[in-house]
Design a protein around this motif. Structure first.
Motif, PDB file in Angstrom:
ATOM      1  N   TYR A  19      51.620  36.009  48.224  1.00 32.90           N
ATOM      2  CA  TYR A  19      52.590  36.760  47.441  1.00 32.90           C
ATOM      3  C   TYR A  19      52.170  36.917  45.980  1.00 32.90           C
ATOM      4  N   ALA A  20      51.421  35.987  45.432  1.00 28.32           N
ATOM      5  CA  ALA A  20      51.026  36.059  44.022  1.00 28.32           C
ATOM      6  C   ALA A  20      50.017  37.185  43.858  1.00 28.32           C
ATOM      7  N   GLN A  21      50.509  38.357  43.501  1.00 30.52           N
ATOM      8  CA  GLN A  21      49.649  39.536  43.473  1.00 30.52           C
ATOM      9  C   GLN A  21      49.468  40.142  42.091  1.00 30.52           C
ATOM     10  N   GLU A  22      50.227  39.691  41.080  1.00 35.05           N
ATOM     11  CA  GLU A  22      50.085  40.307  39.766  1.00 35.05           C
ATOM     12  C   GLU A  22      48.642  40.197  39.293  1.00 35.05           C
ATOM     13  N   GLN A  23      48.073  39.020  39.420  1.00 39.10           N
ATOM     14  CA  GLN A  23      46.649  38.816  39.183  1.00 39.10           C
ATOM     15  C   GLN A  23      46.084  38.209  40.458  1.00 39.10           C
ATOM     16  N   SER A  24      45.014  38.781  40.953  1.00 40.39           N
ATOM     17  CA  SER A  24      44.396  38.239  42.157  1.00 40.39           C
ATOM     18  C   SER A  24      43.713  36.922  41.837  1.00 40.39           C
ATOM     19  N   ILE A  25      43.349  36.203  42.869  1.00 38.34           N
ATOM     20  CA  ILE A  25      42.597  34.967  42.694  1.00 38.34           C
ATOM     21  C   ILE A  25      41.326  35.233  41.900  1.00 38.34           C
ATOM     22  N   GLU A  26      40.621  36.299  42.254  1.00 39.53           N
ATOM     23  CA  GLU A  26      39.380  36.632  41.551  1.00 39.53           C
ATOM     24  C   GLU A  26      39.638  36.936  40.082  1.00 39.53           C
ATOM     25  N   ASP A  27      40.752  37.624  39.807  1.00 41.78           N
ATOM     26  CA  ASP A  27      41.111  37.923  38.418  1.00 41.78           C
ATOM     27  C   ASP A  27      41.336  36.645  37.612  1.00 41.78           C
ATOM     28  N   VAL A  28      42.043  35.688  38.200  1.00 33.88           N
ATOM     29  CA  VAL A  28      42.351  34.442  37.500  1.00 33.88           C
ATOM     30  C   VAL A  28      41.071  33.660  37.214  1.00 33.88           C
ATOM     31  N   ILE A  29      40.212  33.527  38.211  1.00 29.91           N
ATOM     32  CA  ILE A  29      38.958  32.789  38.010  1.00 29.91           C
ATOM     33  C   ILE A  29      38.094  33.491  36.968  1.00 29.91           C
ATOM     34  N   SER A  30      37.945  34.804  37.089  1.00 28.67           N
ATOM     35  CA  SER A  30      37.144  35.560  36.124  1.00 28.67           C
ATOM     36  C   SER A  30      37.725  35.451  34.717  1.00 28.67           C
ATOM     37  N   SER A  31      39.043  35.493  34.604  1.00 32.42           N
ATOM     38  CA  SER A  31      39.679  35.372  33.294  1.00 32.42           C
ATOM     39  C   SER A  31      39.425  34.009  32.672  1.00 32.42           C
ATOM     40  N   GLN A  32      39.470  32.963  33.504  1.00 32.62           N
ATOM     41  CA  GLN A  32      39.186  31.632  32.964  1.00 32.62           C
ATOM     42  C   GLN A  32      37.728  31.532  32.523  1.00 32.62           C
ATOM     43  N   ILE A  33      36.814  32.038  33.324  1.00 36.43           N
ATOM     44  CA  ILE A  33      35.394  32.009  32.967  1.00 36.43           C
ATOM     45  C   ILE A  33      35.150  32.820  31.695  1.00 36.43           C
ATOM     46  N   ASP A  34      35.803  33.970  31.569  1.00 33.82           N
ATOM     47  CA  ASP A  34      35.691  34.767  30.345  1.00 33.82           C
ATOM     48  C   ASP A  34      36.207  33.984  29.135  1.00 33.82           C
ATOM     49  N   ALA A  35      37.308  33.266  29.315  1.00 37.10           N
ATOM     50  CA  ALA A  35      37.869  32.466  28.217  1.00 37.10           C
ATOM     51  C   ALA A  35      36.894  31.361  27.807  1.00 37.10           C
ATOM     52  N   PHE A  36      36.264  30.713  28.786  1.00 32.62           N
ATOM     53  CA  PHE A  36      35.252  29.695  28.447  1.00 32.62           C
ATOM     54  C   PHE A  36      34.111  30.328  27.657  1.00 32.62           C
ATOM     55  N   GLY A  37      33.653  31.501  28.088  1.00 32.54           N
ATOM     56  CA  GLY A  37      32.569  32.194  27.403  1.00 32.54           C
ATOM     57  C   GLY A  37      32.929  32.576  25.979  1.00 32.54           C
ATOM     58  N   ALA A  38      34.209  32.844  25.739  1.00 32.60           N
ATOM     59  CA  ALA A  38      34.687  33.203  24.404  1.00 32.60           C
ATOM     60  C   ALA A  38      35.066  31.972  23.584  1.00 32.60           C
TER      61      ALA A  38
END
Length: 133
Positions: A19-38
């Motif tokens: 049901y959690a569809q606002e951000q997909s699993i891939e979106d959440v992981i990618s967003s966290q990795i992007d945050a680490f990179g920044a």
């Protein structure tokens, strides 16, 4: 009074990880990795589950753990989302992260739904997927 089948199906979907569809699993992981990179430990920490947040206490402690234990996550050369395995209340997202030197690292991200959003509840190193001797 009988419930329409569609209402029961909708209720079941709301209680399932899918049901959690606002951000997909891939979106959440990618967003966290992007945050680490920044170098944004606060943002990266926001994608962690309450359990992980409690374990590390602060975004800074969490960021240091990643920097020391998972440096390939901070600046990957390549990400490949391989597959997902759902097991009751969580979903494992398996992926390959290639570091800047070209070395592949394989992980399973344990994803759970908190208040309708996917959150990362653990990251585990795993063996290469799809390779056989």
């Amino acid at each position: 009074m009988r419930f329409p089948t569609s209402l029961l199906l909708a209720m079941a979907l709301m209680l399932s990880p899918a049901y959690a569809q606002e951000q997909s699993i891939e979106d959440v992981i990618s967003s966290q990795i992007d945050a680490f990179g920044a170098q944004d430990a606060d943002k990266a920490f926001s994608y962690a589950s309450p359990t992980i947040q409690s374990l590390f206490g602060t975004p800074e402690a969490f960021g240091m753990m990643v920097q020391n234990g998972y440096p390939m996550v901070q600046n990957p050369a390549e990400l490949e989302y391989v597959d997902q395995i759902t097991n009751g209340s969580y979903t494992l997202q398996r992926l390959r992260i290639q570091d800047q030197s070209g070395q592949d690292h394989w992980f399973a991200y344990e994803m759970i739904v908190i208040d309708g959003d996917w959150r990362i509840n653990g990251v585990y190193r795993i063996g290469p997927i799809g390779l056989s001797a």
